[in-house]
Design a protein around this motif. Structure first.
Motif, PDB file in Angstrom:
ATOM      1  N   HIS A 255       0.842  -1.193   0.000  1.00 57.02           N
ATOM      2  CA  HIS A 255       0.000   0.000   0.000  1.00 57.02           C
ATOM      3  C   HIS A 255       0.883   1.250   0.000  1.00 57.02           C
ATOM      4  O   HIS A 255       1.930   1.299   0.658  1.00 57.02           O
ATOM      5  N   VAL A 256       0.453   2.252  -0.784  1.00 54.29           N
ATOM      6  CA  VAL A 256       1.272   3.451  -0.936  1.00 54.29           C
ATOM      7  C   VAL A 256       1.466   4.191   0.386  1.00 54.29           C
ATOM      8  O   VAL A 256       2.432   4.940   0.543  1.00 54.29           O
ATOM      9  N   SER A 257       0.573   3.995   1.350  1.00 60.67           N
ATOM     10  CA  SER A 257       0.739   4.657   2.644  1.00 60.67           C
ATOM     11  C   SER A 257       1.923   4.099   3.427  1.00 60.67           C
ATOM     12  O   SER A 257       2.409   4.757   4.348  1.00 60.67           O
ATOM     13  N   GLU A 258       2.379   2.899   3.075  1.00 63.23           N
ATOM     14  CA  GLU A 258       3.510   2.285   3.770  1.00 63.23           C
ATOM     15  C   GLU A 258       4.775   2.242   2.929  1.00 63.23           C
ATOM     16  O   GLU A 258       5.818   1.817   3.419  1.00 63.23           O
ATOM     17  N   ILE A 259       4.712   2.705   1.683  1.00 62.26           N
ATOM     18  CA  ILE A 259       5.866   2.577   0.809  1.00 62.26           C
ATOM     19  C   ILE A 259       7.005   3.487   1.239  1.00 62.26           C
ATOM     20  O   ILE A 259       8.178   3.239   0.888  1.00 62.26           O
ATOM     21  N   ALA A 260       6.701   4.545   2.015  1.00 62.06           N
ATOM     22  CA  ALA A 260       7.765   5.433   2.488  1.00 62.06           C
ATOM     23  C   ALA A 260       8.711   4.717   3.445  1.00 62.06           C
ATOM     24  O   ALA A 260       9.862   5.144   3.619  1.00 62.06           O
TER      25      ALA A 260
END
Length: 410
Positions: free
Chosen positions: A318-323
């Protein structure tokens, strides 16, 4: 739905609008209420759920009246609604989309005054039984308590240290073979999944137009060759070009012959592109059936490279965790079929999974805009027969200590 002391049976419901049957269900026998498009009114929605009824007050506007003779319908759009009511409506809609009817526990955190319990005596009995179980639970042994702490520790570890991929599988680089001309496909490939070796024939495109052009150029070259020989032997000989124009000299005939031979070689190069051969040891992922017609730019076959050095595990995060994911981070890949775990490392991150030309991943998953693609390399060779097999991937999250250490580096 209640509006102006008249009850209408509902038909459909969403967060933005709802529909109701035009003919009232109470008072019974009353004629259809006169409702005009653009009318705003205070309405009360009564939603029957699992064990209780939820009432939601709102202001709605009539946006459409469908005068169906068999089933007239009125469509309303929400204009104003309190925040708790909208949150309750959202949870109810989410539960229906998930395939179950909402229960009181689903709305317990933000309990609305509009929620009417139909089983209050049962709820009080449940509370008494819950208190009794809590009292009994205080006498559990030290071993059970330690086990609970261990379970909580593992859950916290998974939550703050690991990132679980939404979906993962083994993929291979994609080789797409494109048609250069229009024609009919002939292929020796029998089935998807067939293994081919380098330089094996994949397809051949039959083009009647190019074949006709080649025959015409061959005849032109033969004719010009004969004319050239005659004019060299007899400079005064009268000769015509294939277009019916007389040649002034043997040099002009030789130039016409050279031009025709050049056009023939160019055409033969185009015809060579009609045959497709495997560029590597590959597996056939998709191909046009024998006898199919294609035009320039059509895909004729899709191959997957099967050498173990190119196989990778591709995971969606998920893009919210890709950081919290960076190249070089360690990960664990688990085979769902055998349960065996393999160490892995993050090799590449792509925010748009559609930009990954790899075989083995469901294309419909690549269309999801909230997911990013993470390519991982594993510490041991992968079997080409595992392409497309689902895997479980857990990536180690970048910690605050790691971020501080990287920031101190020049």
């Amino acid at each position: 739905m209640v509006m102006d002391d008249v009850i209408l049976d509902g038909r459909s419901l969403s967060l933005d609008e709802f529909e109701a049957h035009h003919e009232p269900s109470w008072p019974r026998g009353q004629d259809a209420v006169a409702i005009e498009v653009g009318t705003e009114a205070e309405v009360r929605l009564r939603i029957s759920l699992y064990g209780f009824v939820c009432e939601v007050d709102a202001v709605a506007e009539v946006v459409e009246v469908v005068d169906d003779k068999d089933d007239p319908v009125v469509r309303f759009a929400f204009k104003d609604m309190s925040r708790p009511s909208r949150e309750a409506l959202r949870r109810i809609a989410r539960s229906y989309h998930a395939g179950y009817v909402a229960s009181p526990s689903d709305l317990l955190e933000n309990h609305d005054p509009q929620t009417l319990s139909e089983k209050e005596p049962e709820a009080a009995a449940d509370n008494r039984r819950l208190r009794l179980r809590n009292v009994i639970g205080m006498g559990l042994s030290v071993g059970v308590i330690m086990g609970t702490f261990a379970f909580i520790g593992m859950a916290l570890y998974d939550r703050f240290v690991l990132i679980d991929a939404q979906f993962a599988t083994i993929t291979a680089p994609e080789v797409e073979m494109i048609s250069a001309e229009m024609g009919q496909v002939r292929t020796p490939i029998a089935t998807v999944g067939q293994i081919v070796e380098r330089d094996d024939p994949i397809y051949s495109i039959s083009s009647a137009e190019l074949a006709s052009a080649e025959a015409s150029l061959l005849a032109r070259v033969d004719y010009l060759s004969e004319i050239g020989e005659e004019m060299e032997n007899d400079p005064d000989a009268f000769a015509l070009s294939p277009d019916g124009v007389p040649f002034a000299s043997s040099d002009e005939a030789r130039r016409a012959l050279a031009l025709a031979q050049g056009e023939l070689r160019a055409l033969q190069l185009r015809m060579a592109e009609l045959d497709g051969y495997a560029p590597c040891d590959c597996m056939v992922s998709w191909f046009q059936e024998d006898g199919a017609w294609v035009v320039p730019g059509d895909t004729v076959a899709v191959l997957a490279r099967t050498d173990s050095e190119t196989l990778r595990v591709e995971a969606l995060v998920h893009v919210s965790e890709i950081a919290d994911v960076h190249t070089g981070r360690s990960a664990v890949v688990t085979d769902e079929a055998t349960g065996r775990s393999i160490p892995a490392e993050v090799e590449r991150i792509t925010l748009d999974p559609r930009q990954q030309p790899r075989v083995g991943f469901p294309q419909w998953l690549r269309q999801e805009p909230t997911l990013a693609s993470v390519i991982l390399s594993v510490d041991e060779p992968l079997d080409p027969s595992m392409i497309g097999q689902p895997m479980q991937v857990a990536i180690h999250r970048t910690s605050l200590f790691d971020a501080a250490a990287n920031a101190d580096q020049p």
